[in-house]
Design an enzyme around this catalytic site. Structure first.
Site, PDB file in Angstrom:
ATOM      1  CD  GLU A 350      89.006  50.098  27.901  1.00 41.36           C
ATOM      2  OE1 GLU A 350      89.166  49.295  28.836  1.00 41.36           O
ATOM      3  OE2 GLU A 350      89.768  50.172  26.931  1.00 41.36           O
ATOM      4  CG  PHE A 412      99.900  41.011  13.311  1.00 39.72           C
ATOM      5  CD1 PHE A 412     100.163  42.172  12.601  1.00 39.72           C
ATOM      6  CD2 PHE A 412      98.818  40.232  12.914  1.00 39.72           C
ATOM      7  CE1 PHE A 412      99.376  42.550  11.532  1.00 39.72           C
ATOM      8  CE2 PHE A 412      98.021  40.597  11.846  1.00 39.72           C
ATOM      9  CZ  PHE A 412      98.303  41.754  11.150  1.00 39.72           C
TER      10      PHE A 412
END
Length: 775
Positions: A350, A412
């Site tokens: 990207e 997390f």
């Protein structure tokens, strides 16, 4: 003065004036919500001479005032760049950020709206209106929020305000991953096998996956930063990943379009930084390695890549430049590639049409201030950098570590709270060495001095450390924004030296009051794959397949830590001759050693920094602890460091101290969270150590209910009262900081009560669903 004009507060005072609705303040003053009558002898007005004049062709004079449409550290970064270019800076802030450091780090600051990003940082109309009323020549969006939103660039252009970034058409083309792949293919870039087009539904995604062949990557077409991205290895995983990614994509980007492509096994994530001006000049920089990730989000980056070669660098750079030219790009941008660690083949991933979070490491190895160049390009300047010099003259090595408010041991999940203590690391400048590691000569010293001067211009300390931070003591971390607190960047002549500096800096980074990923970052720097540079984006899954639990120190590191703790105790209790120290790690293992003073007089002199102690294993040879230092952090915490037999050691003492002839310390050392039980032999004889052994950090979980794993908002409930659920079945979806987490059933149970509702805000550990045994 017309009613629409604005007077800024200055330290000398403000002109007597009422502006009913404009909520804007100078950092030296308290914001009152709206202007009130005030007596003044001086004021600063927004006049036309303060702005660059825009002609019909879109060219500009020198910009004079830039509004930074963001929050946190990136605002301070662009403010520093503006200051270097002799420009004024304007920040914006939400209700939550009224007292945030970024509002005090600019010349002026504008209040936008509520804490919800949609009412402030993501509101195009309010940002453009703030820029216009502040008479800003330009708007720099930073990263995240509106940085890759073409609507902002277009709206600013319509108001005659310069957008510090690429043209709207380039943002739109590269922001849509489907369209960007079409353009990249036309530009001659290497492409990953995949489906180019709109994925209609989960059934369609499954069909595409079977055509391509598993594993496949499903990700948000308009996304980035690891949001709305999942890997599927089977039809069942594909359907689940599609539904999750679609929901996250809509929540984070406002666009639920997805794409499906082949997932390359054992990939490395390597990217190329670009700069392009308005005069058809496009340059590329040495690559950045971004393979150290968790949940598809970067956590540590480095430049250059340890896998990079001059040939690979030029090949990727050439393709990146071709893409930029194809799309008519201007400003700073980054082209990301997936690179095979087997044959060095690379594929377009990207293009990010903004300044990257990790831009400081490119600045470090190139000596180029990217933020300044974005502003200079925006005002029409021509790039005067040399392409060959950029790729052939690489200055040392740099690492960046992202500090997040999150709990690595609980998958997390983002964490909230107040920073009770925040202290950024300070390292001593390294000794000057020649290329072969021998002590410095005059030439080497001069070169090192020149490098340090360059580093200082880019925000680095003399020891090669730079911290880009948006927080300070007392900062509150809430649920509304990304949990990143700061970026720790280190620069050194070699990769080995830079990695050592990163580890040392992490050891000395003090953050208390909010759970962070410091231990996880330090654990990464210790991995053999990272030390050798032989890692892939699957590093986390390979190293911690069951999730990150903690750092295990080596026996030698435990011994060095114990010696440092012993000196710390003898300094507090110099009359004691012996001490027994037990170190308990996160797995509950106990390490014990008895230490004695070699020379008692040394501990009674407060100015002494070198000490000799004896361990029970070797009473004949003293352990030398030199350069001992303790720095207090608040009332009950400190950073203790020293050289143990020539080896650097340190620990953070957190919220505990000695009582009488011993006590229990909570320690953080090289990423390991430990308990140190310190006893004199007499106390130990009265109270056996195992009877008061600290609880293990691995807690048992209650499985008769589901509780909130984070402070956030319930986005979906998939069960009803009376339902029987199976182990692993999705029960509800919780969202915090735009990341969604699926909470699942711990075992086969019957739903007794659903204690929450969709779109309800919940607190950490709040009971959400209650179970009972199935009938």
């Amino acid at each position: 003065m017309a009613h629409s004009s604005v007077a800024f507060m200055t330290p000398q005072g403000v002109e007597e004036q009422i502006v009913p609705t404009l909520e804007i303040f100078f950092p030296g003053f308290i914001w009152l919500g709206k202007w009130e009558h005030r007596q003044t002898s001086a004021s600063v007005e927004f006049d036309s001479h303060c702005s660059g004049v825009h002609d019909e062709m879109g060219s500009t004079e020198r910009l004079r005032r830039v509004l930074i449409a963001n929050r946190g550290e990136i605002v301070l970064r662009f403010a520093r760049a503006a200051r270097a270019l002799r420009m004024e800076s304007v920040s914006i802030f939400s209700q939550f950020d009224r007292d945030a450091p970024h509002t005090r780090g600019t010349d002026f600051s504008v209040f936008l709206g509520g804490s919800d990003p949609r009412e402030s940082y993501l509101n195009v109309e309010r940002v453009v209106d703030a820029a216009a009323r502040a008479k800003a020549d330009a708007v720099a969006p930073g990263y995240g929020f509106l940085s890759e939103n073409p609507l902002l660039a277009s709206a600013l252009h319509e108001r005659g305000i310069v957008f510090v970034g690429p043209p709207a058409h380039a943002i739109e083309a590269m922001g849509d991953k489907i369209e960007s792949k079409r353009i990249a293919k036309a530009a001659g870039m290497n492409m990953i096998p995949g489906f180019v087009g709109q994925v209609e539904n989960a059934v369609h995604a499954k069909q595409i996956a079977n055509d391509i062949g598993y594993p496949v990557m499903i990700k948000a077409s308009a996304g980035g930063g690891g949001k709305g991205m999942r890997v599927a290895y089977s039809d069942a995983e594909c359907v689940k990943a599609f539904n999750t990614c679609k929901s996250e994509a809509l929540s984070f980007f406002g666009n639920d379009a997805l794409l499906v492509e082949k997932f390359i096994e054992k990939p490395r994530h390597i990217e190329i930084q670009l700069l392009a001006d308005k005069h058809n000049n496009v340059l590329y920089f040495p690559e950045r390695e971004c393979s150290m990730q968790r949940r598809n989000q970067k956590v540590i980056e480095e430049a250059p890549s340890p896998f990079g070669t001059p040939e690979l660098r030029r090949a990727m750079g050439s393709q990146a430049v071709a893409l930029a030219r194809k799309v008519g790009y201007e400003s700073a941008g980054t082209v990301e590639f997936l690179v095979s660690g087997v044959d060095a083949s690379f594929y377009f991933l990207e293009m990010n049409t903004r300044l990257q979070v990790e831009h400081p490491i490119t600045e470090a190895i190139s000596g180029v201030d990217l933020a300044q160049w974005m502003i200079r390009i925006a005002q029409g300047e021509k790039l005067d950098l040399d392409q060959e010099t950029l790729v052939s003259e690489i200055h040392g090595h740099a690492f960046e570590a992202r500090l997040y408010a999150e709990n690595p041991a609980r998958h997390f999940i983002p964490c909230t709270g107040t920073l009770h203590a925040y202290k950024e690391p300070v390292l001593l400048p390294p000794p000057t060495l020649t290329a072969n590691g021998t002590p410095d000569s005059a030439a080497a010293a001069a070169a090192a001095a020149a490098a340090r001067k360059l580093d200082t211009a880019l925000g680095f300390s003399s020891s090669g450390v730079r911290v880009d931070s948006g927080v300070t003591d007392g900062s509150h971390i809430g649920i509304f924004y990304d949990p990143m607190l700061a970026k720790l960047v280190v620069h050194a002549p070699t990769r080995d030296a830079a990695l050592r500096s990163l580890g040392d800096a992490l050891d000395r980074y003090i953050v208390q009051g909010v759970q962070t990923n410091l231990a996880f970052l330090r654990a990464l720097t210790r991995l053999e794959q990272v030390i050798t540079g032989d890692m892939t984006t699957k590093l986390f899954e390979q190293e911690w397949p069951d999730g990150f639990k903690g750092v295990r120190l080596s026996p030698a590191e435990i011994s060095e830590l114990m010696a440092l703790v012993a000196v710390h105790f003898f300094r507090k209790a110099p009359s004691e001759k012996e001490v027994v120290i037990d170190i308990v790690d996160f797995e509950g293992q106990v390490h014990r050693t008895t230490f004695s003073q070699a020379k008692q007089a040394q501990f009674t002199r407060r100015t002494t920094t070198n000490f000799d102690i004896c361990g029970e294993q070797d009473q004949e040879h003293a352990i030398q602890v030199q350069e001992y230092k303790e720095v207090s952090i608040g009332a009950r915490s400190s950073l203790v460091s020293g050289q143990v037999n020539g080896v650097s050691a340190c620990f953070q003492r957190i919220g505990a101290d000695y009582y009488g002839a011993g006590g229990t310390l909570s320690l953080l050392s090289k990423g390991a969270e430990l308990k140190a039980m310190v006893r004199t032999p007499f106390v130990l004889s009265l109270e056996p150590i195992m009877a008061n052994r600290p609880d293990r950090t691995v807690e048992a979980t209650e499985d008769t209910s589901i509780r909130a794993s984070m402070t956030g908002c319930v986005r979906g409930i998939f069960v009803s009262e009376g339902d029987v659920v199976r182990e692993g079945q999705d029960v509800l979806c919780l969202e915090a900081m735009k990341m969604q987490t699926m909470l699942t059933a711990p075992r086969t149970l019957k739903v007794l009560k659903v204690a929450c509702s969709v779109d309800q805000d919940v607190q950490l550990d709040q009971e959400l669903v209650v179970f009972e045994p199935p009938e």
